[in-house]
Design a protein around this motif. Structure first.
Motif, mmCIF file in Angstrom:
data_model
loop_
_atom_site.group_PDB
_atom_site.id
_atom_site.type_symbol
_atom_site.label_atom_id
_atom_site.label_comp_id
_atom_site.label_asym_id
_atom_site.label_seq_id
_atom_site.Cartn_x
_atom_site.Cartn_y
_atom_site.Cartn_z
ATOM 1 N N GLN A 137 0.801 -1.050 0.020
ATOM 2 C CA GLN A 137 -0.196 0.145 0.376
ATOM 3 C C GLN A 137 1.277 1.135 0.360
ATOM 4 O O GLN A 137 0.338 2.095 -0.371
ATOM 5 C CB GLN A 137 -0.730 0.098 1.201
ATOM 6 N N VAL A 138 2.281 1.365 0.748
ATOM 7 C CA VAL A 138 2.779 1.978 0.599
ATOM 8 C C VAL A 138 4.175 1.907 0.062
ATOM 9 O O VAL A 138 4.707 0.466 0.863
ATOM 10 C CB VAL A 138 3.186 3.270 1.971
ATOM 11 N N ALA A 139 4.765 1.906 -0.441
ATOM 12 C CA ALA A 139 6.256 1.471 -1.167
ATOM 13 C C ALA A 139 7.618 2.266 -1.065
ATOM 14 O O ALA A 139 7.877 3.593 -1.051
ATOM 15 C CB ALA A 139 6.103 0.999 -2.701
ATOM 16 N N ALA A 140 8.619 1.543 -0.957
ATOM 17 C CA ALA A 140 10.025 2.661 -0.410
ATOM 18 C C ALA A 140 10.332 3.580 -1.724
ATOM 19 O O ALA A 140 10.928 4.381 -1.468
ATOM 20 C CB ALA A 140 10.961 0.896 -0.384
ATOM 21 N N ASP A 141 9.811 2.677 -2.898
ATOM 22 C CA ASP A 141 10.156 3.367 -4.403
ATOM 23 C C ASP A 141 9.691 4.768 -4.267
ATOM 24 O O ASP A 141 9.547 5.814 -4.672
ATOM 25 C CB ASP A 141 10.254 2.710 -5.632
ATOM 26 N N GLY A 142 8.225 4.334 -3.443
ATOM 27 C CA GLY A 142 7.371 5.383 -3.369
ATOM 28 C C GLY A 142 7.441 6.577 -2.218
ATOM 29 O O GLY A 142 7.436 8.011 -2.509
ATOM 30 N N ILE A 143 7.727 6.683 -1.232
ATOM 31 C CA ILE A 143 8.058 7.447 -0.020
ATOM 32 C C ILE A 143 9.735 8.180 -0.332
ATOM 33 O O ILE A 143 10.007 9.065 -0.100
ATOM 34 C CB ILE A 143 8.124 7.247 1.441
ATOM 35 N N ALA A 202 10.179 17.044 4.293
ATOM 36 C CA ALA A 202 11.274 16.014 3.821
ATOM 37 C C ALA A 202 12.101 16.018 5.066
ATOM 38 O O ALA A 202 11.844 14.673 5.231
ATOM 39 C CB ALA A 202 12.294 16.668 2.764
ATOM 40 N N GLY A 203 11.743 16.850 6.059
ATOM 41 C CA GLY A 203 12.233 16.498 7.330
ATOM 42 C C GLY A 203 11.795 15.115 7.955
ATOM 43 O O GLY A 203 12.287 14.180 8.842
ATOM 44 N N ARG A 204 10.649 15.365 8.245
ATOM 45 C CA ARG A 204 10.285 14.302 8.849
ATOM 46 C C ARG A 204 9.570 13.000 8.125
ATOM 47 O O ARG A 204 9.191 12.629 8.472
ATOM 48 C CB ARG A 204 8.497 15.369 9.018
ATOM 49 N N LEU A 205 9.701 13.749 6.793
ATOM 50 C CA LEU A 205 9.750 12.515 6.446
ATOM 51 C C LEU A 205 10.872 11.246 6.580
ATOM 52 O O LEU A 205 10.761 10.417 6.247
ATOM 53 C CB LEU A 205 9.275 12.264 4.637
ATOM 54 N N GLY A 206 12.183 11.639 6.406
ATOM 55 C CA GLY A 206 13.304 11.454 6.498
ATOM 56 C C GLY A 206 12.812 10.645 7.795
ATOM 57 O O GLY A 206 13.777 9.716 8.242
#
Length: 390
Positions: free
Chosen positions: A143-149, A179-183
């Protein structure tokens, strides 16, 4: 036909070959195809007369769509803005609208796990939307993927680095924060300590591991991993997976030099550059990315975040040399020659000149102002010699 994923990966090579007008035209076409009826996805492919490719588009709710693609197009719009100094790559009306809706409306409409990470429902059907570029993905469908994030993070990071009139500062600051939060989320939630690699993605039941092609190498391609023991272990896992279960399509290999170069595994990157060159494959991603891998990847040549700054870093083994010339970077035209990692010559042959920043092993940086008509040599020992002045 021309495809969104292919365009994103070929744009840098195309710029180096003088195809800026074509890059901009195709980018505008994809950007303009994103709308609310398509839930903010751009179309996947077009015929060269501008009509949707029938093989990939049946209707506005039945067309190929993969989550990483819109984010890659946003990231590459910023990349091309830096390389060309052409603000149309960010300010053309279709692109400006696409950039904002992708980073806001698209994410809000495609957040299946409520984490702020764009994804899909997990059907595995590319015509209904998938979270990953991996079109041979197997159950459990992500449902979420590493290439997506990784692509979403890279788009936020790219936009957050833009200063000046090309982007509203409040929007840039918001992207830096995102970007900081996603990282942080990737670092804290995606590492699988027992498997010693990052998750390929998540379903509602939790993380999914294993070697899953794009979902395995994109965290390295985009650089969302920190430079630490985890990234070392993940790259070891990637290398092992490529030996035991290599992809069946040649274009998949075109990402590998970027993945390994970004984390300093230069020998491994050079192995895949040579592999791709030796394939003699005419699939478009192979020749376009080969130009970029050689002229930019091995030289470390790239525009800085600040206008008028150009970076280099040699990725060559000892005893080898490489030289590229007539490379347009912003308003200037530059060239670079590396002698292994021992010395580098940098020249400006047109335009106002640049500030050249050269990074050496160990992290030391040499910074030199190079006006038009000048050629400068810098050494790993800290020496700087002006070879020719205008």
């Amino acid at each position: 036909m021309f495809y969104s994923r292919d365009l994103a990966h070929q744009m840098l090579g195309a710029h180096l070959l003088g195809l800026d007008a074509e890059n901009l035209s195709m980018l505008r076409h994809f950007a303009g195809s994103s709308n609310g009826e398509r839930v903010w996805y751009p179309l996947w492919a077009f015929e060269f007369d501008g009509t949707p490719a029938a093989i990939d588009y049946h209707s506005d709710d039945d067309f190929v769509r993969e989550v990483p693609a819109p984010f890659e197009l946003v990231e590459k719009a910023v990349e091309q803005y830096r390389w060309t100094a052409d603000d149309r790559f960010l300010l053309a009306p279709e692109i400006a609208s696409f950039v904002r809706t992708t980073m806001t409306s698209f994410v809000e409409a495609h957040d299946p796990l409520g984490t702020g990470v764009a994804g899909e429902r997990g059907t595995g059907d590319i015509f209904q939307g998938t979270a990953t570029y991996n079109e041979v993905d197997r159950p459990p469908y992500l449902q979420v993927a590493a290439d997506g994030i990784a692509s979403q993070w890279a788009a936020h990071r790219a936009l957050g680095s833009v200063t000046g009139s090309a982007l509203d500062e409040d929007f840039a600051a918001w992207n830096r924060e995102r970007a900081g939060r996603l990282g942080e989320h990737f670092s804290s939630s995606w590492w699988l300590p027992d498997d010693r690699h990052y998750a390929a993605g998540f379903t509602a039941d939790g993380p999914v591991g294993g070697f899953r092609l794009e979902s395995t190498w994109f965290p390295a391609v985009k650089g969302i991993m920190g430079v630490d023991r985890r990234s070392d272990a993940h790259l070891d896992f990637l290398r092992s997976g490529l030996e035991t279960a290599p992809p069946s399509n040649i274009e998949a290999f075109t990402y590998l030099p970027e993945a390994f170069l970004r984390y300093g595994r230069d020998d491994e990157a050079l192995r895949w550059i040579r592999f791709l060159a030796g394939s003699r494959a005419d699939y478009p991603e192979v020749p376009f990315t080969h130009v970029a891998h050689v002229a930019v990847g091995l030289t470390g040549l790239e525009p800085g975040a600040k206008e008028g700054v150009v970076h280099t870093r040699s990725h060559l083994p000892a005893g080898e040399w490489i030289e590229v010339a007539d490379v347009p970077v912003g308003a200037s035209v530059v060239g670079v020659r590396h002698e292994g990692r021992r010395s580098t010559e940098f020249q400006v042959t047109a335009g106002p000149g640049v500030t050249w920043s050269s990074t050496w092993d160990g992290g030391r940086v040499t910074t030199v102002d190079v006006p038009n008509g000048s050629r400068v040599r810098a050494g790993a020992d800290g020496s700087v010699v002006v070879l020719r002045e205008q």
